[in-house]
Design a protein around this motif. Structure first.
Motif, PDB file in Angstrom:
ATOM      1  N   ALA A  96       0.835  -1.201   0.000  1.00 47.91           N
ATOM      2  CA  ALA A  96       0.000   0.000   0.000  1.00 47.91           C
ATOM      3  C   ALA A  96       0.872   1.253   0.000  1.00 47.91           C
ATOM      4  O   ALA A  96       1.280   1.746   1.041  1.00 47.91           O
ATOM      5  N   ALA A  97       1.203   1.715  -1.190  1.00 47.86           N
ATOM      6  CA  ALA A  97       2.014   2.925  -1.329  1.00 47.86           C
ATOM      7  C   ALA A  97       1.667   3.548  -2.661  1.00 47.86           C
ATOM      8  O   ALA A  97       1.126   2.875  -3.552  1.00 47.86           O
ATOM      9  N   VAL A  98       1.986   4.823  -2.799  1.00 44.68           N
ATOM     10  CA  VAL A  98       1.825   5.450  -4.116  1.00 44.68           C
ATOM     11  C   VAL A  98       2.794   4.713  -5.049  1.00 44.68           C
ATOM     12  O   VAL A  98       3.971   4.569  -4.721  1.00 44.68           O
ATOM     13  N   PRO A  99       2.329   4.199  -6.193  1.00 45.06           N
ATOM     14  CA  PRO A  99       3.222   3.409  -7.044  1.00 45.06           C
ATOM     15  C   PRO A  99       4.430   4.220  -7.542  1.00 45.06           C
ATOM     16  O   PRO A  99       4.262   5.420  -7.785  1.00 45.06           O
ATOM     17  N   PRO A 100       5.562   3.616  -7.697  1.00 46.77           N
ATOM     18  CA  PRO A 100       5.819   2.210  -7.439  1.00 46.77           C
ATOM     19  C   PRO A 100       6.037   1.924  -5.947  1.00 46.77           C
ATOM     20  O   PRO A 100       6.747   2.669  -5.275  1.00 46.77           O
ATOM     21  N   ALA A 101       5.442   0.832  -5.469  1.00 46.10           N
ATOM     22  CA  ALA A 101       5.731   0.366  -4.105  1.00 46.10           C
ATOM     23  C   ALA A 101       7.136  -0.228  -4.145  1.00 46.10           C
ATOM     24  O   ALA A 101       7.407  -1.111  -4.951  1.00 46.10           O
ATOM     25  N   VAL A 102       8.016   0.284  -3.293  1.00 47.71           N
ATOM     26  CA  VAL A 102       9.407  -0.179  -3.338  1.00 47.71           C
ATOM     27  C   VAL A 102       9.648  -1.267  -2.297  1.00 47.71           C
ATOM     28  O   VAL A 102       9.254  -1.134  -1.145  1.00 47.71           O
ATOM     29  N   ILE A 103      10.284  -2.341  -2.745  1.00 53.99           N
ATOM     30  CA  ILE A 103      10.718  -3.410  -1.827  1.00 53.99           C
ATOM     31  C   ILE A 103      12.242  -3.401  -1.819  1.00 53.99           C
ATOM     32  O   ILE A 103      12.874  -3.561  -2.861  1.00 53.99           O
ATOM     33  N   LEU A 104      12.828  -3.177  -0.642  1.00 54.19           N
ATOM     34  CA  LEU A 104      14.293  -3.152  -0.511  1.00 54.19           C
ATOM     35  C   LEU A 104      14.751  -4.472   0.105  1.00 54.19           C
ATOM     36  O   LEU A 104      14.248  -4.882   1.158  1.00 54.19           O
ATOM     37  N   MET A 105      15.705  -5.114  -0.566  1.00 51.01           N
ATOM     38  CA  MET A 105      16.191  -6.414  -0.100  1.00 51.01           C
ATOM     39  C   MET A 105      17.519  -6.223   0.639  1.00 51.01           C
ATOM     40  O   MET A 105      18.479  -5.705   0.057  1.00 51.01           O
ATOM     41  N   ALA A 106      17.577  -6.634   1.895  1.00 45.55           N
ATOM     42  CA  ALA A 106      18.792  -6.446   2.689  1.00 45.55           C
ATOM     43  C   ALA A 106      19.279  -7.785   3.225  1.00 45.55           C
ATOM     44  O   ALA A 106      18.484  -8.688   3.468  1.00 45.55           O
ATOM     45  N   GLY A 107      20.591  -7.892   3.398  1.00 46.14           N
ATOM     46  CA  GLY A 107      21.130  -9.135   3.970  1.00 46.14           C
ATOM     47  C   GLY A 107      22.565  -9.362   3.539  1.00 46.14           C
ATOM     48  O   GLY A 107      23.087  -8.624   2.697  1.00 46.14           O
ATOM     49  N   LEU A 108      23.185 -10.369   4.110  1.00 46.32           N
ATOM     50  CA  LEU A 108      24.585 -10.665   3.776  1.00 46.32           C
ATOM     51  C   LEU A 108      24.690 -11.307   2.392  1.00 46.32           C
ATOM     52  O   LEU A 108      23.715 -11.805   1.850  1.00 46.32           O
ATOM     53  N   ASP A 185       4.024  -1.030 -10.890  1.00 45.33           N
ATOM     54  CA  ASP A 185       3.375  -1.098  -9.575  1.00 45.33           C
ATOM     55  C   ASP A 185       4.407  -1.289  -8.479  1.00 45.33           C
ATOM     56  O   ASP A 185       4.250  -0.788  -7.368  1.00 45.33           O
ATOM     57  N   VAL A 186       5.431  -2.087  -8.780  1.00 39.51           N
ATOM     58  CA  VAL A 186       6.398  -2.477  -7.748  1.00 39.51           C
ATOM     59  C   VAL A 186       7.823  -2.367  -8.286  1.00 39.51           C
ATOM     60  O   VAL A 186       8.106  -2.792  -9.406  1.00 39.51           O
ATOM     61  N   LEU A 187       8.698  -1.791  -7.469  1.00 38.13           N
ATOM     62  CA  LEU A 187      10.132  -1.751  -7.785  1.00 38.13           C
ATOM     63  C   LEU A 187      10.863  -2.576  -6.724  1.00 38.13           C
ATOM     64  O   LEU A 187      10.770  -2.278  -5.525  1.00 38.13           O
ATOM     65  N   ILE A 188      11.558  -3.618  -7.171  1.00 38.23           N
ATOM     66  CA  ILE A 188      12.323  -4.445  -6.224  1.00 38.23           C
ATOM     67  C   ILE A 188      13.796  -4.064  -6.346  1.00 38.23           C
ATOM     68  O   ILE A 188      14.388  -4.177  -7.426  1.00 38.23           O
ATOM     69  N   VAL A 189      14.366  -3.574  -5.240  1.00 36.79           N
ATOM     70  CA  VAL A 189      15.756  -3.120  -5.241  1.00 36.79           C
ATOM     71  C   VAL A 189      16.629  -4.159  -4.543  1.00 36.79           C
ATOM     72  O   VAL A 189      16.552  -4.351  -3.325  1.00 36.79           O
ATOM     73  N   ASP A 190      17.446  -4.854  -5.342  1.00 34.44           N
ATOM     74  CA  ASP A 190      18.391  -5.831  -4.795  1.00 34.44           C
ATOM     75  C   ASP A 190      19.660  -5.055  -4.406  1.00 34.44           C
ATOM     76  O   ASP A 190      20.065  -4.129  -5.117  1.00 34.44           O
ATOM     77  N   THR A 191      20.258  -5.413  -3.291  1.00 35.70           N
ATOM     78  CA  THR A 191      21.404  -4.639  -2.803  1.00 35.70           C
ATOM     79  C   THR A 191      22.640  -5.526  -2.653  1.00 35.70           C
ATOM     80  O   THR A 191      22.537  -6.751  -2.673  1.00 35.70           O
ATOM     81  N   ALA A 192      23.780  -4.881  -2.468  1.00 33.22           N
ATOM     82  CA  ALA A 192      25.028  -5.618  -2.286  1.00 33.22           C
ATOM     83  C   ALA A 192      25.077  -6.167  -0.869  1.00 33.22           C
ATOM     84  O   ALA A 192      24.649  -5.503   0.075  1.00 33.22           O
ATOM     85  N   GLY A 193      25.591  -7.375  -0.720  1.00 36.21           N
ATOM     86  CA  GLY A 193      25.844  -7.893   0.616  1.00 36.21           C
ATOM     87  C   GLY A 193      27.340  -7.922   0.839  1.00 36.21           C
ATOM     88  O   GLY A 193      28.125  -7.576  -0.048  1.00 36.21           O
ATOM     89  N   ARG A 194      27.750  -8.269   2.025  1.00 33.25           N
ATOM     90  CA  ARG A 194      29.171  -8.524   2.277  1.00 33.25           C
ATOM     91  C   ARG A 194      29.222  -9.891   2.944  1.00 33.25           C
ATOM     92  O   ARG A 194      28.211 -10.405   3.370  1.00 33.25           O
ATOM     93  N   ALA A 211      16.856   7.050   0.274  1.00 29.12           N
ATOM     94  CA  ALA A 211      16.620   7.570  -1.075  1.00 29.12           C
ATOM     95  C   ALA A 211      15.305   7.079  -1.670  1.00 29.12           C
ATOM     96  O   ALA A 211      14.586   7.843  -2.309  1.00 29.12           O
ATOM     97  N   VAL A 212      14.963   5.810  -1.457  1.00 31.44           N
ATOM     98  CA  VAL A 212      13.786   5.274  -2.171  1.00 31.44           C
ATOM     99  C   VAL A 212      12.571   5.027  -1.286  1.00 31.44           C
ATOM    100  O   VAL A 212      11.511   4.639  -1.782  1.00 31.44           O
ATOM    101  N   ASN A 213      12.702   5.271   0.017  1.00 35.85           N
ATOM    102  CA  ASN A 213      11.571   5.182   0.941  1.00 35.85           C
ATOM    103  C   ASN A 213      10.714   3.921   0.709  1.00 35.85           C
ATOM    104  O   ASN A 213       9.536   4.009   0.346  1.00 35.85           O
ATOM    105  N   PRO A 214      11.293   2.740   0.963  1.00 35.10           N
ATOM    106  CA  PRO A 214      10.572   1.492   0.670  1.00 35.10           C
ATOM    107  C   PRO A 214       9.363   1.277   1.573  1.00 35.10           C
ATOM    108  O   PRO A 214       9.385   1.689   2.742  1.00 35.10           O
ATOM    109  N   VAL A 215       8.343   0.631   1.026  1.00 39.12           N
ATOM    110  CA  VAL A 215       7.190   0.265   1.849  1.00 39.12           C
ATOM    111  C   VAL A 215       7.476  -1.070   2.548  1.00 39.12           C
ATOM    112  O   VAL A 215       6.955  -1.360   3.607  1.00 39.12           O
TER     113      VAL A 215
END
Ligand code: GDP
Length: 296
Positions: A96-108, A185-194, A211-215
């Motif tokens: 539930a966000a103004v599109p695009p709903a952002v999903i931020l992926m975090a982890g090692l 509708d949805v932006l999935i942002v994959d990120t770098a892990g270490r 920067a992208v204010n993920p929902v």
């Protein structure tokens, strides 16, 4: 592989017939077995200790009349408390966000972020008919960017190009802008892990979040990490306002104790389980089933 908790408990609490309540001594014995079962399932020690204390209090007042066996009565209490601790029901994704709903992926690195990004894209495309944009901000590993591009191709989902020369925040902002203009509708942002937690990684993911204010900010963690999952979860939870957890590699032989530890440390719901390398290997998390798996 593991001795079943029911058979262990039937040994220690078999002399209860005729009593209407569990006694202090019965409970002590039973809790020793429960503690062993949880540690074998790789639940972190501080989490086990607190859990045992809570359950002891409940078990003390618990009626055993009418139970098939006292051991079953104890297991009932333990199962109920485990389920409650892991979140009484399944929590769905919040888009539930103004599109695009952002999903931020975090982890090692190696936790399964890229694979899970693909799995989520597939799920949202197929079950909710969402128009998805995938982007990788892993400017340190060209192979990771390629991996996401390949998954996007397989899924016939749009992929936003990124390159090792760019800055993660700039990539994310450009992808966000593109998604807005092209009505994703949805932006999935994959990120770098270490390989391990480090400050640069945390600073980078915080900047991306700002920067992208993920929902949804999802912490992806490998169930096989067991006890180590606690430290990783703590670090990511302190750095980011996580909204949920995805526990991957549940198809391995892990008993899933990491689920309890990570939930305890972050207080965030586990939303999905990764159950295989294929894009179909994603299941909603069910606390009651996980409680059963942890107890063995
Ligand atoms: P990232 O570094 O966090 O992006 O991790 P990847 O998505 O590249 O995954 C690392 C490895 O774990 C890859 O070989 C994946 O195929 C594998 N993987 C990811 N999720 C699962 C899962 O749920 N089960 C299994 N068995 N393997 C997985």
């Amino acid at each position: 592989m593991f001795e079943n908790l029911s058979s262990r408990l039937s040994g220690v609490v078999k002399n209860l017939r005729g009593q209407s309540r569990l006694t202090e001594a019965n409970i002590q014995d039973a809790m020793r077995e429960v503690r062993m079962a949880l540690l074998e399932a790789d639940v972190a020690l501080p989490v086990v200790k607190q859990f045992i204390n809570d359950v002891k209090v409940r078990a003390q007042g618990h009626e055993v009349i009418g139970s098939l066996t006292p051991g079953q009565a104890v297991i009932g209490v333990v199962h109920e408390e485990l389920t409650k601790l892991m979140g009484a029901q399944n929590d769905a994704l919040n888009l539930a966000a103004v599109p695009p709903a952002v999903i931020l992926m975090a982890g090692l690195q190696g936790a399964g972020k890229t694979t899970t990004s693909g799995k989520l894209a597939k799920l949202l495309k197929e079950t909710q008919k969402k128009k998805i944009l995938l982007v990788s901000t892993d400017v340190y590993r060209p192979a990771a960017i390629e991996q996401l591009k390949m998954l996007a191709g397989q899924l016939e989902v749009e992929w936003f190009p990124s390159d090792v020369g760019q800055k993660p925040v700039e990539i994310a902002l450009a992808a966000h802008d593109y998604a807005k203009k092209h009505f994703h509708d949805v932006l999935i942002v994959d990120t770098a892990g270490r390989l391990a937690i480090d400050e640069a990684l945390m600073a980078e993911i915080k900047a991306l979040h700002g920067a992208v204010n993920p929902v949804e900010t999802l912490f992806v963690v490998d169930a096989m990490q067991g006890q180590d999952a606690v430290n990783t979860a703590k670090a990511f939870n302190e750095a980011l306002p996580l909204t949920g957890v995805i526990l991957t590699k549940m198809d391995g032989d892990s008993r899933g104790g990491a689920a309890l530890s990570v939930r305890h440390i972050t207080g965030r719901p586990i939303k999905f389980l990764g159950t295989g390398e294929k894009l179909t290997g994603l299941e909603p998390f069910h606390p009651d089933r996980m409680a059963g798996r942890i107890l063995g």
